[in-house]
Design a protein around this motif. Structure first.
Motif, mmCIF file in Angstrom:
data_model
loop_
_atom_site.group_PDB
_atom_site.id
_atom_site.type_symbol
_atom_site.label_atom_id
_atom_site.label_comp_id
_atom_site.label_asym_id
_atom_site.label_seq_id
_atom_site.Cartn_x
_atom_site.Cartn_y
_atom_site.Cartn_z
ATOM 1 N N LEU A 1 15.596 13.753 -0.619
ATOM 2 C CA LEU A 1 15.181 12.444 -0.132
ATOM 3 C C LEU A 1 13.709 12.399 0.247
ATOM 4 O O LEU A 1 12.957 11.547 -0.216
ATOM 5 N N TYR A 2 13.265 13.337 1.090
ATOM 6 C CA TYR A 2 11.880 13.275 1.560
ATOM 7 C C TYR A 2 10.884 13.516 0.425
ATOM 8 O O TYR A 2 9.778 12.961 0.416
ATOM 9 N N GLU A 3 11.285 14.336 -0.593
ATOM 10 C CA GLU A 3 10.407 14.585 -1.727
ATOM 11 C C GLU A 3 10.247 13.327 -2.576
ATOM 12 O O GLU A 3 9.153 13.025 -3.064
ATOM 13 N N GLU A 4 11.342 12.592 -2.746
ATOM 14 C CA GLU A 4 11.270 11.344 -3.510
ATOM 15 C C GLU A 4 10.433 10.315 -2.763
ATOM 16 O O GLU A 4 9.632 9.592 -3.368
ATOM 17 N N VAL A 5 10.618 10.228 -1.462
ATOM 18 C CA VAL A 5 9.812 9.299 -0.660
ATOM 19 C C VAL A 5 8.334 9.677 -0.753
ATOM 20 O O VAL A 5 7.462 8.817 -0.917
ATOM 21 N N ALA A 6 8.035 10.978 -0.672
ATOM 22 C CA ALA A 6 6.646 11.449 -0.772
ATOM 23 C C ALA A 6 6.035 11.060 -2.109
ATOM 24 O O ALA A 6 4.885 10.603 -2.169
ATOM 25 N N GLU A 7 6.799 11.190 -3.190
ATOM 26 C CA GLU A 7 6.272 10.843 -4.509
ATOM 27 C C GLU A 7 5.998 9.340 -4.623
ATOM 28 O O GLU A 7 4.988 8.922 -5.190
ATOM 29 N N ARG A 8 6.873 8.535 -4.067
ATOM 30 C CA ARG A 8 6.657 7.087 -4.124
ATOM 31 C C ARG A 8 5.419 6.687 -3.326
ATOM 32 O O ARG A 8 4.614 5.865 -3.768
ATOM 33 N N LEU A 9 5.264 7.275 -2.164
ATOM 34 C CA LEU A 9 4.065 6.995 -1.369
ATOM 35 C C LEU A 9 2.813 7.505 -2.071
ATOM 36 O O LEU A 9 1.762 6.854 -2.058
ATOM 37 N N ARG A 10 2.926 8.672 -2.675
ATOM 38 C CA ARG A 10 1.797 9.265 -3.406
ATOM 39 C C ARG A 10 1.309 8.317 -4.506
ATOM 40 O O ARG A 10 0.103 8.072 -4.659
ATOM 41 N N GLN A 11 2.242 7.754 -5.257
ATOM 42 C CA GLN A 11 1.858 6.838 -6.333
ATOM 43 C C GLN A 11 1.272 5.531 -5.788
ATOM 44 O O GLN A 11 0.355 4.960 -6.383
ATOM 45 N N ARG A 12 1.779 5.067 -4.674
ATOM 46 C CA ARG A 12 1.204 3.864 -4.062
ATOM 47 C C ARG A 12 -0.231 4.121 -3.627
ATOM 48 O O ARG A 12 -1.086 3.245 -3.735
ATOM 49 N N ILE A 13 -0.495 5.319 -3.146
ATOM 50 C CA ILE A 13 -1.859 5.674 -2.747
ATOM 51 C C ILE A 13 -2.766 5.748 -3.970
ATOM 52 O O ILE A 13 -3.868 5.186 -3.980
ATOM 53 N N PHE A 14 -2.309 6.420 -5.022
ATOM 54 C CA PHE A 14 -3.112 6.558 -6.234
ATOM 55 C C PHE A 14 -3.371 5.202 -6.890
ATOM 56 O O PHE A 14 -4.424 4.978 -7.489
ATOM 57 N N ASN A 15 -2.393 4.290 -6.798
ATOM 58 C CA ASN A 15 -2.524 2.968 -7.415
ATOM 59 C C ASN A 15 -3.255 1.958 -6.529
ATOM 60 O O ASN A 15 -3.361 0.787 -6.862
ATOM 61 N N ARG A 16 -3.719 2.439 -5.369
ATOM 62 C CA ARG A 16 -4.468 1.603 -4.425
ATOM 63 C C ARG A 16 -3.621 0.503 -3.784
ATOM 64 O O ARG A 16 -4.138 -0.478 -3.277
ATOM 65 N N GLU A 17 -2.281 0.660 -3.845
ATOM 66 C CA GLU A 17 -1.433 -0.252 -3.090
ATOM 67 C C GLU A 17 -1.566 0.049 -1.603
ATOM 68 O O GLU A 17 -1.373 -0.825 -0.759
ATOM 69 N N LEU A 18 -1.858 1.302 -1.302
ATOM 70 C CA LEU A 18 -2.218 1.727 0.049
ATOM 71 C C LEU A 18 -3.667 2.193 -0.027
ATOM 72 O O LEU A 18 -3.976 3.216 -0.637
ATOM 73 N N GLU A 19 -4.558 1.422 0.553
ATOM 74 C CA GLU A 19 -5.995 1.676 0.437
ATOM 75 C C GLU A 19 -6.441 2.820 1.352
ATOM 76 O O GLU A 19 -5.850 3.045 2.410
ATOM 77 N N PRO A 20 -7.500 3.540 0.956
ATOM 78 C CA PRO A 20 -8.068 4.561 1.844
ATOM 79 C C PRO A 20 -8.398 3.960 3.210
ATOM 80 O O PRO A 20 -8.979 2.879 3.310
ATOM 81 N N GLY A 21 -7.986 4.651 4.255
ATOM 82 C CA GLY A 21 -8.232 4.182 5.615
ATOM 83 C C GLY A 21 -7.161 3.280 6.176
ATOM 84 O O GLY A 21 -7.171 2.978 7.376
ATOM 85 N N SER A 22 -6.222 2.846 5.334
ATOM 86 C CA SER A 22 -5.194 1.924 5.810
ATOM 87 C C SER A 22 -4.090 2.655 6.569
ATOM 88 O O SER A 22 -3.762 3.809 6.293
ATOM 89 N N TRP A 23 -3.515 1.961 7.542
ATOM 90 C CA TRP A 23 -2.429 2.504 8.348
ATOM 91 C C TRP A 23 -1.128 2.408 7.580
ATOM 92 O O TRP A 23 -0.851 1.402 6.907
ATOM 93 N N ILE A 24 -0.299 3.450 7.656
ATOM 94 C CA ILE A 24 0.991 3.466 6.984
ATOM 95 C C ILE A 24 2.067 3.051 7.981
ATOM 96 O O ILE A 24 2.311 3.755 8.967
ATOM 97 N N ASP A 25 2.680 1.928 7.723
ATOM 98 C CA ASP A 25 3.719 1.390 8.604
ATOM 99 C C ASP A 25 5.037 2.103 8.303
ATOM 100 O O ASP A 25 5.787 1.708 7.402
ATOM 101 N N GLU A 26 5.310 3.166 9.046
ATOM 102 C CA GLU A 26 6.489 3.994 8.786
ATOM 103 C C GLU A 26 7.786 3.203 8.885
ATOM 104 O O GLU A 26 8.677 3.335 8.032
#
Length: 219
Positions: free
Chosen positions: A15-40
């Motif tokens: 589970l946590y590995e899949e979640v990490a990969e999804r977040l990783r891709q959002r970061i690479f795709n700029r859906e989560l911008e550098p410096g932005s807060w991650i709303d857990e």
């Protein structure tokens, strides 16, 4: 938003590995911008998971340098400074120039043909950068990682993999600069020429030049 289709269901065993990969891709795709807060809480709610796998996923990304944990403030997408980029490119240049020298000396004819095929795909994507920019990124990474695979040093592979994740935080800034894709293609051609000539010293030099020019475009 994450893909919520039935066929995109998260696999419980990792589970946590899949979640990490999804977040990783959002970061690479700029859906989560550098410096932005991650709303857990929000993301955990979107995925229908508890905060435990979410926190474990964030630990993975923090270890990779993609997010920064701030005391009493939570997780933020890492902002890469010019010094960070300089350090990352310096290490990648050392590691990948060493790898390409090994490949020039030891690769089979079939392996060099495979690298050339990837290079031709890169040329095709680079000929239409406006429409195939993401494909260019993908093939470029495939070329570099396949080269490392042929060089066959798993410790170097792991270091490069981690460093490239940090580099991806800035890749759009560097390759989106006018003319950089064309320059990158010229550099790849020079690398391939050195590989096909089986000249380790020249191949290493061309790879160092490739990273030096990449850094110049990135900062």
């Amino acid at each position: 938003m994450f893909d919520t289709r039935p066929d995109a269901t998260i696999i419980p065993r990792a589970l946590y590995e899949e979640v990490a990969e999804r977040l990783r891709q959002r970061i690479f795709n700029r859906e989560l911008e550098p410096g932005s807060w991650i709303d857990e809480l929000k993301i955990a709610d979107e995925l229908g998971i508890s905060r435990t796998p979410m926190r474990e996923a964030l630990k993975v990304l923090a270890a990779e340098g993609l997010i920064t944990m701030k005391v009493r403030r939570g997780a933020y997408v890492t902002e890469v400074s010019d010094k960070d980029l300089s350090d990352v490119y310096h290490l990648l240049s050392l590691l990948e120039s060493d790898a390409v020298a090994v490949v020039a000396e030891r690769a089979s004819d079939e392996q060099l043909t495979e690298l050339d095929r990837l290079h031709q795909e890169l040329e095709a994507a680079g000929s239409d950068p406006e429409r195939q920019r993401e494909r260019f990124f993908q093939i470029n990474e495939q070329f570099h990682m396949r080269l490392l695979d042929i060089a066959n040093n798993r410790w170097r592979d792991q270091m490069v993999s981690d460093l490239r994740k940090v580099m991806k935080l800035n890749r759009h800034n560097s390759l989106f600069k006018t003319g950089r894709i064309e320059e990158s293609l010229l550099e790849h051609r020079a690398i391939m020429t050195a590989l096909q000539a089986r000249n380790p010293a020249l191949a290493a030099q061309r790879m160092r030049e490739h990273f030096s020019n990449g850094l110049e475009a990135a900062i």
